[in-house]
Design a protein around this motif. Structure first.
Motif, short mmCIF file in Angstrom:
data_model
loop_
_atom_site.label_atom_id
_atom_site.label_comp_id
_atom_site.label_asym_id
_atom_site.label_seq_id
_atom_site.Cartn_x
_atom_site.Cartn_y
_atom_site.Cartn_z
N ILE A 194 0.82 -1.22 0.00
CA ILE A 194 0.00 0.00 0.00
C ILE A 194 0.85 1.26 0.00
N TRP A 195 2.18 1.11 -0.07
CA TRP A 195 3.01 2.29 -0.24
C TRP A 195 2.72 2.92 -1.60
N LYS A 196 2.64 4.23 -1.65
CA LYS A 196 2.48 4.96 -2.91
C LYS A 196 2.96 6.39 -2.68
N GLN A 197 2.98 7.15 -3.73
CA GLN A 197 3.48 8.51 -3.65
C GLN A 197 2.70 9.32 -2.62
N GLY A 198 3.44 9.97 -1.72
CA GLY A 198 2.84 10.85 -0.72
C GLY A 198 2.43 10.19 0.57
N VAL A 199 2.50 8.86 0.67
CA VAL A 199 2.13 8.18 1.91
C VAL A 199 3.21 8.43 2.96
N ARG A 200 2.80 8.90 4.11
CA ARG A 200 3.77 9.20 5.17
C ARG A 200 4.34 7.93 5.80
N VAL A 201 5.59 8.07 6.24
CA VAL A 201 6.25 7.00 6.98
C VAL A 201 5.98 7.25 8.45
N VAL A 202 5.31 6.32 9.12
CA VAL A 202 4.95 6.50 10.53
C VAL A 202 5.59 5.39 11.37
N ARG A 203 5.79 5.70 12.64
CA ARG A 203 6.39 4.72 13.54
C ARG A 203 5.45 3.54 13.75
N ASP A 204 6.06 2.36 13.79
CA ASP A 204 5.26 1.15 14.00
C ASP A 204 4.61 1.20 15.38
N VAL A 205 3.46 0.58 15.51
CA VAL A 205 2.67 0.46 16.73
C VAL A 205 1.98 1.78 17.07
N VAL A 206 2.76 2.87 17.26
CA VAL A 206 2.14 4.13 17.71
C VAL A 206 1.55 4.92 16.56
N GLY A 207 2.11 4.78 15.36
CA GLY A 207 1.52 5.43 14.18
C GLY A 207 1.81 6.91 14.05
N THR A 208 2.80 7.44 14.75
CA THR A 208 3.12 8.87 14.64
C THR A 208 4.05 9.11 13.46
N PRO A 209 3.84 10.17 12.68
CA PRO A 209 4.69 10.44 11.52
C PRO A 209 6.11 10.78 11.95
N ILE A 210 7.04 10.57 11.05
CA ILE A 210 8.45 10.76 11.35
C ILE A 210 8.94 12.02 10.64
N ARG A 211 9.41 12.99 11.41
CA ARG A 211 9.98 14.20 10.84
C ARG A 211 11.46 13.96 10.58
N ALA A 212 11.92 14.29 9.39
CA ALA A 212 13.31 14.04 9.02
C ALA A 212 14.27 14.71 10.00
N ALA A 213 13.96 15.91 10.45
CA ALA A 213 14.87 16.64 11.32
C ALA A 213 15.00 16.01 12.70
N ASP A 214 14.06 15.13 13.07
CA ASP A 214 14.10 14.53 14.41
C ASP A 214 15.01 13.31 14.50
N LEU A 215 15.44 12.78 13.37
CA LEU A 215 16.28 11.58 13.38
C LEU A 215 17.74 11.98 13.56
N GLN A 216 18.44 11.22 14.40
CA GLN A 216 19.85 11.44 14.66
C GLN A 216 20.69 10.42 13.89
N ILE A 217 21.95 10.77 13.68
CA ILE A 217 22.86 9.83 13.02
C ILE A 217 22.93 8.54 13.83
N GLY A 218 22.72 7.41 13.17
CA GLY A 218 22.76 6.11 13.85
C GLY A 218 21.40 5.60 14.28
N ASP A 219 20.37 6.43 14.18
CA ASP A 219 19.03 5.98 14.56
C ASP A 219 18.50 4.94 13.57
N LEU A 220 17.80 3.94 14.11
CA LEU A 220 17.04 2.99 13.30
C LEU A 220 15.63 2.97 13.85
N VAL A 221 14.66 3.19 12.97
CA VAL A 221 13.25 3.25 13.38
C VAL A 221 12.47 2.20 12.60
N ASN A 222 11.68 1.41 13.32
CA ASN A 222 10.75 0.49 12.67
C ASN A 222 9.51 1.28 12.28
N ALA A 223 9.13 1.19 11.02
CA ALA A 223 8.05 2.04 10.52
C ALA A 223 7.11 1.26 9.61
#
Length: 351
Positions: A194-223
């Motif tokens: 169901i991925w397609k253009q414009g679909v947001r990447v959200v955190r698994d389980v909680v479903g909150t969207p991921i802001r690019a600026a919030d990720l740090q070097i070395g972070d791995l997020v299940n989404a």
């Protein structure tokens, strides 16, 4: 069996008993009504054939139920069982029951019921014994009436033939084949999610969207894709099996993009399928210094800095990469669906 004293045979073996013992006191054989009255025998024959025919009818009703009652879209019969479950189970069960009752009725009323004496013999029967056995089998076949009673034979073969088609129909539930045309709904089949253009990447389980600026070097997020948890039932389980991803941030200059993938990352953020390309296990064991991610099932290892190239283990192909972009609010979104099928290789890929 005769229990006469045995003579010692050559080679240290005991001689085979010569003849069975006399009648030990069994009651005289009683003839059944169907043995002496052909009219009753014919009626029993029709009863057996009727049971086999009824089995075929129940099997046909099984096919009808399979296509009429859709799983998850029918009235509740009770105890949480839907019409599809009850209809399929009852019709197939009754079809098998009718065949079983028919065979029992056949054996009790029409097959021979004489007692048979079988002589004990060495491990390898003599040629004479083998000939006798073959003759006895022939007699048994003749006494069963399968040759003399074509109505029973043909109705039995017909019922078994029809009920044998049931597993073939059930193969349809295995899902679409890789080359089958996709359903009208998006994300169906083995080749798309169901991925397609414009679909947001959200955190698994909680479903909150991921802001690019919030990720740090070395972070791995299940989404997962936004909207995944709006699905229900089979659709939800199917997408949970192929849509999850891992999002990793590293230094942009450490990334070696694959051909045509120069714009698939965002400021050092890359996104890959979480489903191992070996046998489909979920992946998330990440080694920050090498950018390697490990599958815990069979230790396939992928280099996320180099298009998820396989560096160790039985996996035959890299993890599919999801092209990323950033929307107007700074959240990570997909540019499109995966450009290759997710998960284990299958026959349609030529791998």
């Amino acid at each position: 069996m005769s229990i006469k004293p045995h003579d010692q045979a050559s080679g240290g073996e005991l001689a085979t008993p010569a003849e069975p013992i006399a009648d030990p006191g069994l009651p005289a054989h009683t003839w059944r009504p169907t043995d002496v009255d052909e009219r009753l025998a014919k009626r029993a024959e029709r009863q057996v054939a009727g049971l086999f025919a009824l089995s075929a009818v129940f099997t046909i009703l099984f096919f009808v139920s399979y296509f009429v009652f859709k799983v998850g879209d029918n009235w509740d019969v009770g105890a949480g069982l839907g019409a599809s479950t009850v209809a399929l189970g009852s019709t197939l069960g009754l079809a098998l029951l009718c065949i079983g009752i028919g065979i029992i009725q056949w054996a009790r009323k029409l097959m021979a019921d004489h007692e048979i004496v079988e002589m004990r013999h060495p491990a390898r029967s003599s040629d004479e014994d083998r000939e006798v056995t073959i003759a006895a089998l022939g007699d048994g076949l003749e006494e069963s009436g399968i040759a003399r009673r074509p109505l029973i034979r043909n109705s039995l073969f017909g019922a078994i033939g029809v009920i044998a088609l049931a597993p073939i129909v059930l193969l349809r539930d295995l899902g679409p084949t890789p080359g089958q045309v996709e359903d009208e709904e998006e994300g169906k089949g083995l080749e798309h999610t169901i991925w397609k253009q414009g679909v947001r990447v959200v955190r698994d389980v909680v479903g909150t969207p991921i802001r690019a600026a919030d990720l740090q070097i070395g972070d791995l997020v299940n989404a997962v894709p936004d909207g995944l948890f709006d699905l229900e039932g089979v659709d939800l389980q199917a997408q949970k099996a192929k849509a999850p991803v891992i999002v990793v941030r590293m230094e942009p200059d450490e990334i070696t993009p694959g051909p045509g993938r120069d714009d698939w990352s965002v400021e050092g953020i890359v996104c890959y399928s979480k489903i191992c390309s070996h046998v489909g296990c979920p992946i998330s064991l990440y080694e920050r210094t090498t950018h390697h991610v490990l599958c815990p099932c069979h230790q396939s290892t992928f280099d996320l800095a180099d298009s998820a190239r396989v560096v160790f283990g039985p996996a035959a192909r890299p993890l599919p990469q999801l092209p990323l972009a950033v929307d107007s609010e700074g959240f990570l979104v997909a540019q499109s669906d995966f450009t290759e099928p997710v998960g284990p290789s299958y026959w349609g890929r030529g791998e």
